[in-house]
Design a protein around this motif. Structure first.
Motif, PDB file in Angstrom:
ATOM      1  N   THR A  30       0.826  -1.200   0.000  1.00 45.99           N
ATOM      2  CA  THR A  30       0.000   0.000   0.000  1.00 45.99           C
ATOM      3  C   THR A  30       0.865   1.258   0.000  1.00 45.99           C
ATOM      4  OG1 THR A  30      -1.471  -1.282   1.451  1.00 45.99           O
ATOM      5  CG2 THR A  30      -1.983   1.070   1.136  1.00 45.99           C
ATOM      6  N   ILE A  61      -3.000   4.091  -1.361  1.00 50.61           N
ATOM      7  CA  ILE A  61      -3.410   3.356  -2.557  1.00 50.61           C
ATOM      8  C   ILE A  61      -3.396   1.851  -2.269  1.00 50.61           C
ATOM      9  CG2 ILE A  61      -3.110   3.033  -5.051  1.00 50.61           C
ATOM     10  CD1 ILE A  61      -1.344   5.489  -5.142  1.00 50.61           C
ATOM     11  N   HIS A  83     -12.901  -6.726  -1.827  1.00 54.51           N
ATOM     12  CA  HIS A  83     -11.682  -6.225  -2.485  1.00 54.51           C
ATOM     13  C   HIS A  83     -10.509  -7.218  -2.479  1.00 54.51           C
ATOM     14  CE1 HIS A  83     -13.844  -2.636  -3.075  1.00 54.51           C
ATOM     15  NE2 HIS A  83     -13.326  -1.840  -2.159  1.00 54.51           N
ATOM     16  N   LEU A 169      -7.849  -3.357  -9.346  1.00 57.48           N
ATOM     17  CA  LEU A 169      -8.136  -1.932  -9.197  1.00 57.48           C
ATOM     18  C   LEU A 169      -7.131  -1.282  -8.259  1.00 57.48           C
ATOM     19  CD1 LEU A 169     -11.366  -0.033  -8.956  1.00 57.48           C
ATOM     20  CD2 LEU A 169     -10.227  -0.276  -6.786  1.00 57.48           C
ATOM     21  N   MET A 170      -6.812  -0.048  -8.548  1.00 59.33           N
ATOM     22  CA  MET A 170      -5.922   0.736  -7.687  1.00 59.33           C
ATOM     23  C   MET A 170      -6.793   1.756  -6.952  1.00 59.33           C
ATOM     24  SD  MET A 170      -2.599   0.329  -9.505  1.00 59.33           S
ATOM     25  CE  MET A 170      -2.322  -1.071 -10.594  1.00 59.33           C
ATOM     26  N   HIS A 171      -6.947   1.504  -5.657  1.00 58.26           N
ATOM     27  CA  HIS A 171      -7.950   2.219  -4.852  1.00 58.26           C
ATOM     28  C   HIS A 171      -7.376   3.541  -4.325  1.00 58.26           C
ATOM     29  CE1 HIS A 171     -11.212   2.894  -2.112  1.00 58.26           C
ATOM     30  NE2 HIS A 171     -11.743   1.705  -2.317  1.00 58.26           N
ATOM     31  N   THR A 172      -7.077   4.457  -5.241  1.00 59.15           N
ATOM     32  CA  THR A 172      -6.349   5.683  -4.887  1.00 59.15           C
ATOM     33  C   THR A 172      -7.216   6.699  -4.130  1.00 59.15           C
ATOM     34  OG1 THR A 172      -5.173   5.363  -6.957  1.00 59.15           O
ATOM     35  CG2 THR A 172      -4.865   7.482  -5.834  1.00 59.15           C
ATOM     36  N   TYR A 173      -6.751   7.068  -2.929  1.00 57.80           N
ATOM     37  CA  TYR A 173      -7.395   8.129  -2.159  1.00 57.80           C
ATOM     38  C   TYR A 173      -6.623   9.428  -2.432  1.00 57.80           C
ATOM     39  CZ  TYR A 173      -9.791   4.699   0.985  1.00 57.80           C
ATOM     40  OH  TYR A 173     -10.563   3.705   1.532  1.00 57.80           O
ATOM     41  N   CYS A 275     -11.736   9.361  -3.822  1.00 60.94           N
ATOM     42  CA  CYS A 275     -11.163   8.172  -4.429  1.00 60.94           C
ATOM     43  C   CYS A 275     -11.442   8.191  -5.925  1.00 60.94           C
ATOM     44  CB  CYS A 275     -11.731   6.911  -3.796  1.00 60.94           C
ATOM     45  SG  CYS A 275     -10.970   6.532  -2.215  1.00 60.94           S
ATOM     46  N   GLU A 277     -10.370   5.640  -8.766  1.00 60.68           N
ATOM     47  CA  GLU A 277      -9.786   4.302  -8.717  1.00 60.68           C
ATOM     48  C   GLU A 277      -9.801   3.640 -10.089  1.00 60.68           C
ATOM     49  OE1 GLU A 277     -12.238   2.238  -5.793  1.00 60.68           O
ATOM     50  OE2 GLU A 277     -12.679   4.126  -4.803  1.00 60.68           O
ATOM     51  N   GLY A 279      -9.293   0.816 -12.784  1.00 61.25           N
ATOM     52  CA  GLY A 279      -9.273  -0.644 -12.672  1.00 61.25           C
ATOM     53  C   GLY A 279     -10.000  -1.322 -13.805  1.00 61.25           C
ATOM     54  N   GLN A 297      -1.828   2.845 -13.717  1.00 60.16           N
ATOM     55  CA  GLN A 297      -2.334   4.211 -13.624  1.00 60.16           C
ATOM     56  C   GLN A 297      -1.143   5.148 -13.471  1.00 60.16           C
ATOM     57  OE1 GLN A 297      -4.401   5.457 -10.063  1.00 60.16           O
ATOM     58  NE2 GLN A 297      -2.954   4.472  -8.668  1.00 60.16           N
TER      59      GLN A 297
END
Ligand code: BG6
Length: 303
Positions: A30, A61, A83, A169-173, A275, A277, A279, A297
């Motif tokens: 992460t 992320i 997830h 998926l890239m869970h970007t905050y 977010c 994200e 994906g 990404q």
């Protein structure tokens, strides 16, 4: 670039000679921090995020694999946690490459790439993976820091004799100053699945206005044609480009949902995050034996 491990070996930090930095927790691989040269943080991380491996990190992320959300109707992944297990496994640090060793980069353009691995044979694999997803796989996740951008890319290889299905998926905050001033472009006319409107989830973003705003709980799986850009108060801040990722999830829990998420702190923190994200999560990527799914990404700073 300098690459250093924390004393407890839980995380690795890379810093460019020009001052930009990125920090990656081995748990989940992460990304928990990305700063520009002035030290300004670009990612949102909850004050209550657990960084000790006891649960998925709330912020930064997290990497989502091999299932997005839960999939009770999909036999291969139906018993996996929300997830998947990549974000709850301890990855191995595979090494770094710097601008001197990266082909095609000018020597005056500092860059550093950190590689992480997780396989079905890894000691750090979340036990839920082996229990509920019996495939042989090998994941390579790379985090590349440039002066004005961050790229995260994944190769998900099937080492099994049977094909498997996956979602990635890239869970970007992303950190924002004030969600009420955020404008998202690149979504106009895009079809989306609205996860907060179960009665009528299939929708299309209107062509006008060109920029979307966030005014309440938002949880949407978009299929946009091109890049997505986040602006604040008319100033473009982030451009998110994708390779082989057809979808972009846009998520903000807003006040009530944030209150209900135990590791979401401060509760008003929903104002400072969005977010976005990238994906491949609408439908399934079928990966044949010996084959791999690849996606990436790049988040570019525009301000
Ligand atoms: C988003 C999903 O990607 O992640 C949301 O679309 C979900 O539905 C959110 O609430 C956070 O998930 P989690 O498991 O980290 O709480």
């Amino acid at each position: 670039a300098t690459v250093t491990f924390s004393e407890d070996n839980s995380r690795v930090r890379a810093e460019l000679p020009t001052g930009e930095s990125v920090e990656v927790l081995l748990y989940g691989a992460t990304v928990i921090s990305w700063k520009d040269a002035s030290g300004d943080e670009k990612l949102w991380l909850s004050d209550a995020a657990k960084l000790d491996g006891s649960r998925a990190v709330r912020g930064g992320i997290p990497v989502v694999f091999p299932v997005f959300s839960t999939a009770p109707d999909h036999p291969q992944t139906k018993d996996l946690p929300q997830h998947g297990f990549a974000r709850t496994s301890r990855w191995e640090f595979l090494g770094k490459s710097t601008s001197e060793s990266l082909v095609g980069k000018a020597a005056n353009e500092p860059t550093v790439k950190l590689d992480f691995g997780l396989s079905s044979a890894a000691p750090g694999l979340d036990p839920k993976a082996s229990a509920h997803w019996p495939f042989k796989f090998n994941l390579i996740y790379s985090v590349t820091l440039n002066q004005r951008s961050l790229t995260t890319s994944i190769v998900a290889a099937n080492d099994d004799s049977a094909p498997f299905d996956c979602q990635v998926l890239m869970h970007t905050y992303l950190r924002v100053k004030d969600i009420t001033n955020v404008e998202i472009t690149g979504l106009a006319s895009a079809p989306y699945f609205d996860k907060v409107d179960s009665a009528n989830p299939h929708k299309t973003q209107p062509a006008e206005p060109a920029a979307a705003t966030i005014t309440g709980e938002t949880d949407r799986v978009y299929t946009p044609a091109g890049d997505v850009t986040v602006a604040e108060g008319g100033v473009p801040r982030y451009r998110v480009t994708r390779e082989n990722f057809g979808n972009v999830v846009v998520w903000n829990p807003w006040a009530d949902k944030a209150r209900a998420i135990p590791d979401f702190e401060p509760k008003h923190g929903f104002r400072n995050m969005l977010c976005v994200e990238p994906g491949a999560v609408a439908g399934w990527q079928s990966v044949e034996s010996g084959d791999a799914f690849e996606g990436a990404q790049t988040i570019t700073l525009l301000d």
